[in-house]
Design a protein around this motif. Structure first.
Motif, short mmCIF file in Angstrom:
data_model
loop_
_atom_site.label_atom_id
_atom_site.label_comp_id
_atom_site.label_asym_id
_atom_site.label_seq_id
_atom_site.Cartn_x
_atom_site.Cartn_y
_atom_site.Cartn_z
N VAL A 186 0.89 -1.15 0.00
CA VAL A 186 0.00 0.00 0.00
C VAL A 186 0.93 1.21 0.00
CG1 VAL A 186 -1.79 1.27 1.24
CG2 VAL A 186 -1.72 -1.24 1.37
N VAL A 187 0.84 2.02 -1.04
CA VAL A 187 1.74 3.17 -1.19
C VAL A 187 0.90 4.44 -1.20
CG1 VAL A 187 3.46 4.28 -2.67
CG2 VAL A 187 3.41 1.78 -2.49
N VAL A 188 1.23 5.36 -0.30
CA VAL A 188 0.56 6.66 -0.24
C VAL A 188 1.50 7.67 -0.88
CG1 VAL A 188 -0.41 8.45 1.26
CG2 VAL A 188 -0.66 6.02 1.88
N TRP A 189 0.97 8.38 -1.87
CA TRP A 189 1.81 9.33 -2.60
C TRP A 189 1.04 10.60 -2.89
CZ3 TRP A 189 0.07 10.09 -7.72
CH2 TRP A 189 -0.74 9.11 -8.25
N HIS A 190 1.75 11.59 -3.37
CA HIS A 190 1.17 12.90 -3.61
C HIS A 190 1.21 13.22 -5.09
CE1 HIS A 190 1.49 17.46 -3.43
NE2 HIS A 190 0.31 17.17 -2.93
N PHE A 191 0.11 13.76 -5.60
CA PHE A 191 0.06 14.23 -6.99
C PHE A 191 0.88 15.52 -7.06
CE2 PHE A 191 -3.99 11.79 -7.10
CZ PHE A 191 -3.82 11.10 -8.30
N PRO A 211 -1.50 22.83 -7.33
CA PRO A 211 -2.29 22.90 -6.10
C PRO A 211 -3.54 23.74 -6.26
CG PRO A 211 -0.20 24.08 -5.85
CD PRO A 211 -0.18 23.43 -7.19
N ASN A 212 -3.62 24.49 -7.35
CA ASN A 212 -4.81 25.29 -7.63
C ASN A 212 -5.87 24.50 -8.40
OD1 ASN A 212 -3.65 27.61 -6.46
ND2 ASN A 212 -2.50 27.98 -8.34
N ASP A 213 -5.53 23.29 -8.82
CA ASP A 213 -6.46 22.47 -9.62
C ASP A 213 -7.25 21.53 -8.71
OD1 ASP A 213 -7.81 21.43 -11.76
OD2 ASP A 213 -6.13 20.24 -12.51
N ILE A 214 -7.94 22.11 -7.75
CA ILE A 214 -8.77 21.37 -6.80
C ILE A 214 -10.22 21.66 -7.16
CG2 ILE A 214 -9.37 21.05 -4.36
CD1 ILE A 214 -6.48 20.31 -4.98
N GLU A 215 -11.06 20.65 -7.08
CA GLU A 215 -12.47 20.85 -7.43
C GLU A 215 -13.33 20.16 -6.38
OE1 GLU A 215 -15.64 22.20 -8.69
OE2 GLU A 215 -14.00 22.62 -10.07
N TYR A 216 -14.11 20.93 -5.63
CA TYR A 216 -14.95 20.37 -4.58
C TYR A 216 -16.34 19.99 -5.08
CZ TYR A 216 -11.41 22.17 -1.40
OH TYR A 216 -10.23 22.42 -0.76
N HIS A 261 -14.23 10.63 -6.35
CA HIS A 261 -13.22 10.55 -7.41
C HIS A 261 -11.90 10.08 -6.82
CE1 HIS A 261 -15.23 12.93 -10.69
NE2 HIS A 261 -16.01 13.26 -9.66
N ARG A 262 -11.05 9.57 -7.70
CA ARG A 262 -9.67 9.22 -7.31
C ARG A 262 -8.77 9.91 -8.33
NH1 ARG A 262 -5.32 6.32 -8.82
NH2 ARG A 262 -4.09 5.34 -7.20
N ASN A 263 -8.53 11.19 -8.10
CA ASN A 263 -7.67 11.94 -9.02
C ASN A 263 -7.01 13.08 -8.26
OD1 ASN A 263 -9.53 14.11 -8.88
ND2 ASN A 263 -10.66 13.38 -10.64
N HIS A 264 -6.27 13.90 -8.97
CA HIS A 264 -5.49 14.97 -8.35
C HIS A 264 -6.33 16.17 -7.89
CE1 HIS A 264 -5.84 16.36 -12.50
NE2 HIS A 264 -5.68 17.56 -12.01
N ARG A 265 -7.59 16.19 -8.19
CA ARG A 265 -8.42 17.34 -7.83
C ARG A 265 -8.99 17.23 -6.41
NH1 ARG A 265 -9.38 16.89 -13.49
NH2 ARG A 265 -8.53 18.77 -14.45
N ARG A 266 -8.43 16.36 -5.62
CA ARG A 266 -8.87 16.16 -4.24
C ARG A 266 -8.20 17.20 -3.33
NH1 ARG A 266 -11.09 11.66 -3.23
NH2 ARG A 266 -10.10 11.36 -1.23
N PRO A 267 -8.76 17.47 -2.16
CA PRO A 267 -8.23 18.54 -1.30
C PRO A 267 -6.74 18.45 -0.99
CG PRO A 267 -10.34 17.79 -0.48
CD PRO A 267 -9.96 16.86 -1.61
N ASN A 268 -6.22 17.30 -0.64
CA ASN A 268 -4.80 17.18 -0.30
C ASN A 268 -3.97 16.56 -1.42
OD1 ASN A 268 -4.80 18.31 2.37
ND2 ASN A 268 -5.95 16.51 3.01
N GLN A 269 -4.61 16.27 -2.53
CA GLN A 269 -3.95 15.70 -3.70
C GLN A 269 -3.13 14.45 -3.34
OE1 GLN A 269 -2.14 19.38 -5.34
NE2 GLN A 269 -3.62 19.15 -7.00
#
Length: 156
Positions: free
Chosen positions: A51-56, A61-66, A85-93
């Motif tokens: 299980v690997v936790v990583w950062h986009f 960091p401005n490409d967040i969509e709530y 969703h499972r993509n980079h537009r999440r709050p903590n990316q």
């Protein structure tokens, strides 16, 4: 309260292009930081998956969509909120992946099917324990299966 965490390693070999699909069979290397002793990974080679936790970290960091939106902008799929969703537009990316562990060489971990590109910062990893996976039947709507048809296909 905020949580400050620092990377424990980085993807140093593997795929370099950011893309939505064709991640199947991609071999990557996670290099853990030299501050860790070699025995920090002792016993890890006995596990098939991580299980690997990583950062986009290559996304803006401005490409967040709530707000609710159609996955990949495809209006055939229903608008769903950011936490569906499972993509980079999440709050903590942040993302997590479940790559297959191929080899442990010191603090280098050779894996396959890690959907993170070279340069990606790794924030945590652990072995995958089947007993800690989902309990009970797993269900989901049809759109993720349609959207991800080619996700694990071999790169073209």
């Amino acid at each position: 309260m905020t949580l400050e965490i620092k990377p424990i390693g980085e993807v140093v070999a593997g795929r370099t292009d950011v893309a939505d699909d064709y991640w199947g069979g991609v071999e990557s290397v996670i290099q853990l930081d030299a501050e860790f002793p070699f025995d920090a990974v002792q016993g890890l080679e006995e596990f098939s998956h991580l299980v690997v936790v990583w950062h986009f970290d290559q996304a803006s960091p401005n490409d967040i969509e709530y707000h609710a939106r159609s996955p990949r902008g495809n209006t055939r799929w229903p608008a769903t909120g950011t936490f569906a969703h499972r993509n980079h537009r999440r709050p903590n990316q942040l993302a997590q992946s479940f790559p297959r562990l191929l080899k442990v060489e010191g603090l280098s971990l050779r894996v396959t099917d890690l959907d993170a590109v070279v340069g990606t910062k790794i924030y945590d990893l652990s072995p995958y324990f089947a007993e800690m996976g989902p309990r009970g039947a797993v269900h989901e709507p049809a759109w993720p299966g349609e959207m991800l048809t080619d996700y694990w296909a071999r790169p073209v």
